[in-house]
Write an enzyme that holds these catalytic residues in place. Sequence first.
Site, PDB file in Angstrom:
ATOM      1  CG  ASN A   7       6.699 -20.656 -15.721  1.00 34.75           C
ATOM      2  OD1 ASN A   7       5.495 -20.882 -15.628  1.00 34.75           O
ATOM      3  ND2 ASN A   7       7.205 -19.876 -16.657  1.00 34.75           N
ATOM      4  NE  ARG A  90       4.631 -16.697 -15.752  1.00 34.54           N
ATOM      5  CZ  ARG A  90       4.151 -17.084 -16.924  1.00 34.54           C
ATOM      6  NH1 ARG A  90       4.310 -18.313 -17.337  1.00 34.54           N
ATOM      7  NH2 ARG A  90       3.512 -16.246 -17.688  1.00 34.54           N
ATOM      8  CG  HIS A 179       4.303 -10.799 -20.871  1.00 35.35           C
ATOM      9  ND1 HIS A 179       3.822 -10.413 -22.109  1.00 35.35           N
ATOM     10  CD2 HIS A 179       4.516 -12.132 -20.956  1.00 35.35           C
ATOM     11  CE1 HIS A 179       3.730 -11.467 -22.897  1.00 35.35           C
ATOM     12  NE2 HIS A 179       4.144 -12.523 -22.237  1.00 35.35           N
ATOM     13  NE  ARG A 240      -2.060 -15.999 -26.389  1.00 36.54           N
ATOM     14  CZ  ARG A 240      -1.031 -15.806 -25.556  1.00 36.54           C
ATOM     15  NH1 ARG A 240      -0.387 -14.646 -25.551  1.00 36.54           N
ATOM     16  NH2 ARG A 240      -0.668 -16.747 -24.721  1.00 36.54           N
ATOM     17  CD  GLU A 384       8.992 -13.468 -17.824  1.00 38.59           C
ATOM     18  OE1 GLU A 384       7.792 -13.393 -17.586  1.00 38.59           O
ATOM     19  OE2 GLU A 384       9.445 -13.975 -18.874  1.00 38.59           O
TER      20      GLU A 384
END
Length: 396
Positions: A7, A90, A179, A240, A384
């Site tokens: 990743n 990823r 996601h 965010r 993940e």
Amino acid sequence: MNVLVINCGSSSLKFQLINSDSEAVLAKGLCERIGIDGRLTYQPAGGEKEVSDKAMPTHTEAIQFVIDALTNEKTGVVKSLDEIGAVGHRVVHGGEKFASSVVITDEVKKAVEECNDLAPLHNPANLIGVAACEKLMPGTPMVAVFDTAFHQTMPEKAYMYGLPYEYYEKYKVRRYGFHGTSHSYVSKRAAEILGVPYDQTKTIVCHLGNGSSISAVLNGKSVDTSMGLTPLEGLVMGTRSGDIDPAILEFIAKKENLDIAGLMNMLNKKSGVYGLSNNLSSDFRDLDAAAAEGNVPAKIALEVFAYRVAKYVGSYVAAMNGVDNIVFTAGIGENSGPVRADVLSYLGYLGIEVDAEANKKRGEEVLISTPDSKVKVLVVPTNEELAIARETVALL
Ligand code: ADP
């Protein structure tokens, strides 16, 4: 087969080596400060975590250090590179081009590059990671697993913005969602745990981490999700903003004399629970502690967060005309019983009854609704890396 899961970020690289037969993590770690100075964190299964400073001018050196660590005589977990059968990468944005994972070819790399515009911070870094692996592990098959792919089943009514259609035609401005690997893994796992058919189940997944998103998964397919063209849309997150009135941008730009870059920085890095808590913290552990001591902005930040999650859950009940399972995952969803309880306190109308004892558990698969609850509520830790390793093996 052993699968190396990578990743890659612009200055960091997380990795895990997973044995796909036993699904055991053989080793994991992280390269940080790539292009600045460089630091490698490496931990073999059952062994000590080692942190060492290593010069990493580019991702190629970083991957070389990862390979050296994995094959090291003393602390390595494989004898040579031959024992790594594949690499799963990823990749953040697959645009409309990728609705599933793919074996990486020159054509695929070109198509990913064409999505760079949509994720300028992430996709170029992901491609650099692919190039570095190709250089150091020639001949090893590689697979790209996209964050956006699972949500490609969303219907037009869910992914189109109320904007001029030509922006979609010319620039592919639409909602994509992120996601996806987590939403897919967690929704499937919930059906397995409950022993219900995944393709006949209505699931809402709340992935609540530093970045947070919710998805509506109808009969195994994502039909809506809260993130949009970029990960900025939707929930109030760590830093965010999530959804806001777009006219605020002009208003604040004028008041604070900000340009577009300044506005984007404010929305991505200075907002969310961090901004709401008056810059106290984006970490829910800090906010919980501060709220318990009577800190008002921290309390408001926690309330705004849970309220927004609950409103999205309600809207996805409407999108699917019902819900069977609600699943919490990621850092906050897996660990914070109080946040889960706050969210669920808005959803009693669905016939949800929370098992307060079970809801105290952290970081494990657990049913937190009572046997009588009309909707099953679960905590399922996301994984993940394992999902990427499985996809990689499935494709090869
Ligand atoms: P990401 O992968 O998006 O960076 P994670 O899924 O790892 O984020 O989630 C990180 C967040 O999880 C932290 O910022 C923190 O707010 C939250 N978190 C972790 N542990 C706990 C805990 N015990 N209680 C409450 N929140 C927690």
